[in-house]
Design a protein around this motif. Structure first.
Motif, PDB file in Angstrom:
ATOM      1  N   UNK A  18       0.839  -1.196   0.000  1.00  9.75           N
ATOM      2  CA  UNK A  18       0.000   0.000   0.000  1.00  9.75           C
ATOM      3  C   UNK A  18       0.874   1.246   0.000  1.00  9.75           C
ATOM      4  N   UNK A  19       0.576   2.152  -0.907  1.00 10.38           N
ATOM      5  CA  UNK A  19       1.271   3.435  -0.995  1.00 10.38           C
ATOM      6  C   UNK A  19       0.359   4.520  -0.440  1.00 10.38           C
ATOM      7  N   UNK A  20       0.832   5.257   0.564  1.00 11.12           N
ATOM      8  CA  UNK A  20       0.076   6.350   1.167  1.00 11.12           C
ATOM      9  C   UNK A  20       0.783   7.668   0.872  1.00 11.12           C
ATOM     10  N   UNK A  21       0.074   8.583   0.215  1.00  9.41           N
ATOM     11  CA  UNK A  21       0.672   9.851  -0.208  1.00  9.41           C
ATOM     12  C   UNK A  21      -0.116  10.992   0.433  1.00  9.41           C
ATOM     13  N   UNK A  22       0.546  11.725   1.334  1.00  6.61           N
ATOM     14  CA  UNK A  22      -0.119  12.822   2.044  1.00  6.61           C
ATOM     15  C   UNK A  22       0.966  13.757   2.572  1.00  6.61           C
ATOM     16  N   UNK A  23       0.692  15.062   2.581  1.00  9.10           N
ATOM     17  CA  UNK A  23       1.699  16.001   3.067  1.00  9.10           C
ATOM     18  C   UNK A  23       1.670  16.154   4.592  1.00  9.10           C
ATOM     19  N   UNK A  24       0.761  15.465   5.265  1.00  4.43           N
ATOM     20  CA  UNK A  24       0.676  15.477   6.727  1.00  4.43           C
ATOM     21  C   UNK A  24       1.484  14.305   7.279  1.00  4.43           C
ATOM     22  N   UNK A  25       2.636  14.612   7.887  1.00  4.77           N
ATOM     23  CA  UNK A  25       3.521  13.566   8.381  1.00  4.77           C
ATOM     24  C   UNK A  25       2.896  12.713   9.461  1.00  4.77           C
ATOM     25  N   UNK A  26       2.113  13.321  10.352  1.00  3.94           N
ATOM     26  CA  UNK A  26       1.465  12.553  11.421  1.00  3.94           C
ATOM     27  C   UNK A  26       0.453  11.567  10.848  1.00  3.94           C
ATOM     28  N   UNK A  27      -0.289  12.002   9.829  1.00  2.00           N
ATOM     29  CA  UNK A  27      -1.266  11.104   9.222  1.00  2.00           C
ATOM     30  C   UNK A  27      -0.576   9.963   8.489  1.00  2.00           C
ATOM     31  N   UNK A  28       0.519  10.257   7.794  1.00  2.00           N
ATOM     32  CA  UNK A  28       1.265   9.185   7.114  1.00  2.00           C
ATOM     33  C   UNK A  28       1.728   8.136   8.115  1.00  2.00           C
ATOM     34  N   UNK A  29       2.240   8.603   9.258  1.00  2.00           N
ATOM     35  CA  UNK A  29       2.724   7.664  10.281  1.00  2.00           C
ATOM     36  C   UNK A  29       1.578   6.831  10.838  1.00  2.00           C
ATOM     37  N   UNK A  30       0.412   7.463  11.047  1.00  2.00           N
ATOM     38  CA  UNK A  30      -0.744   6.739  11.571  1.00  2.00           C
ATOM     39  C   UNK A  30      -1.224   5.683  10.587  1.00  2.00           C
ATOM     40  N   UNK A  31      -1.283   6.046   9.308  1.00  2.00           N
ATOM     41  CA  UNK A  31      -1.709   5.087   8.283  1.00  2.00           C
ATOM     42  C   UNK A  31      -0.740   3.907   8.215  1.00  2.00           C
TER      43      UNK A  31
END
Length: 220
Positions: free
Chosen positions: A4-17
């Motif tokens: 799964x590739x998760x692309x988001x500019x929010x670092x906290x959200x990337x870590x949570x995902x």
């Protein structure tokens, strides 16, 4: 287990995902910008989570660019749920979207549902309402001319065509197509149907009917 590739500019959200989906046994890679998605990521990923609004190349622009490189489901993550925003996301080639802030349980369920649908085997052909479906290839055509449906659009058409003449409410249609029950926010189905109608109308065919106050059905 999937890539799964998760692309988001929010670092906290990337870590949570990454942490959440990693617990489900998935391999998760993250990027902070749509412009960083390359062919190697598209070949690797079984599913892509893509933020709608990012600096530089936003989600819809990235989706349009990479769609030719991957057949993987693309789920948009968006803080916006206006009709125009949903239409842009799905019209760019996305399959579905999650509105921020979303519940972790919903993210996990939605990812699992799209991965199941991705792996579902089909092996026959169907003709309904003037549209020929190759259910093995996941394609549709009218009088021998292919209709360029996205994966999400095709999934909805497939359900309606397999049950031609039967009316589906938005929530049930979503559940049947994507394998996940969502009682609230039926905007995804509404916008997909708009796109479906426009594409079939351009092909000289109008197979989807609205049953006012109830839902949609496919002409037998």
């Amino acid at each position: 287990m999937a890539n799964i590739l998760a692309v988001d500019d929010d670092g906290d959200l990337r870590a949570l995902i990454a942490e959440t989906l990693g617990r489900d046994g998935h391999f998760v890679r993250t990027l902070d910008s749509g412009s960083r998605i390359g062919e190697v990521h598209c070949r690797w990923a079984d599913l892509i989570l893509l933020d709608l609004l990012m600096p530089g190349e936003d989600g819809p622009a990235a989706c349009r660019r990479i769609r030719a490189m991957t057949d993987a489901p693309i789920l948009f993550l968006t803080a916006l749920n206006g009709e125009a925003d949903v239409l842009e996301a799905l019209g760019s080639g996305g399959d579905d979207y999650l509105t921020k802030p979303f519940r972790i349980a919903e993210l996990r369920a939605r990812v699992a549902a799209h991965l199941r649908r991705q792996r579902r085997p089909v092996s026959h052909r169907l003709v309904r309402g003037g549209v020929a479906f190759d259910l093995a290839a996941g394609t549709a055509e009218v009088e021998g001319r292919p209709v360029g449906l996205t994966r999400g659009e095709y999934a909805l058409c497939r359900v309606l065509a397999l049950h031609a003449g039967q009316t589906f409410g938005k929530e049930r249609l979503y559940e049947e197509a994507f394998g996940f029950e969502r009682e609230a926010d039926s905007s995804a189905v509404t916008e997909h149907i708009k796109n479906i109608r426009a594409k079939f109308r351009a092909a000289g065919c109008e197979p989807v009917e609205t049953v006012w106050g109830v839902g949609y059905r496919w002409k037998p």
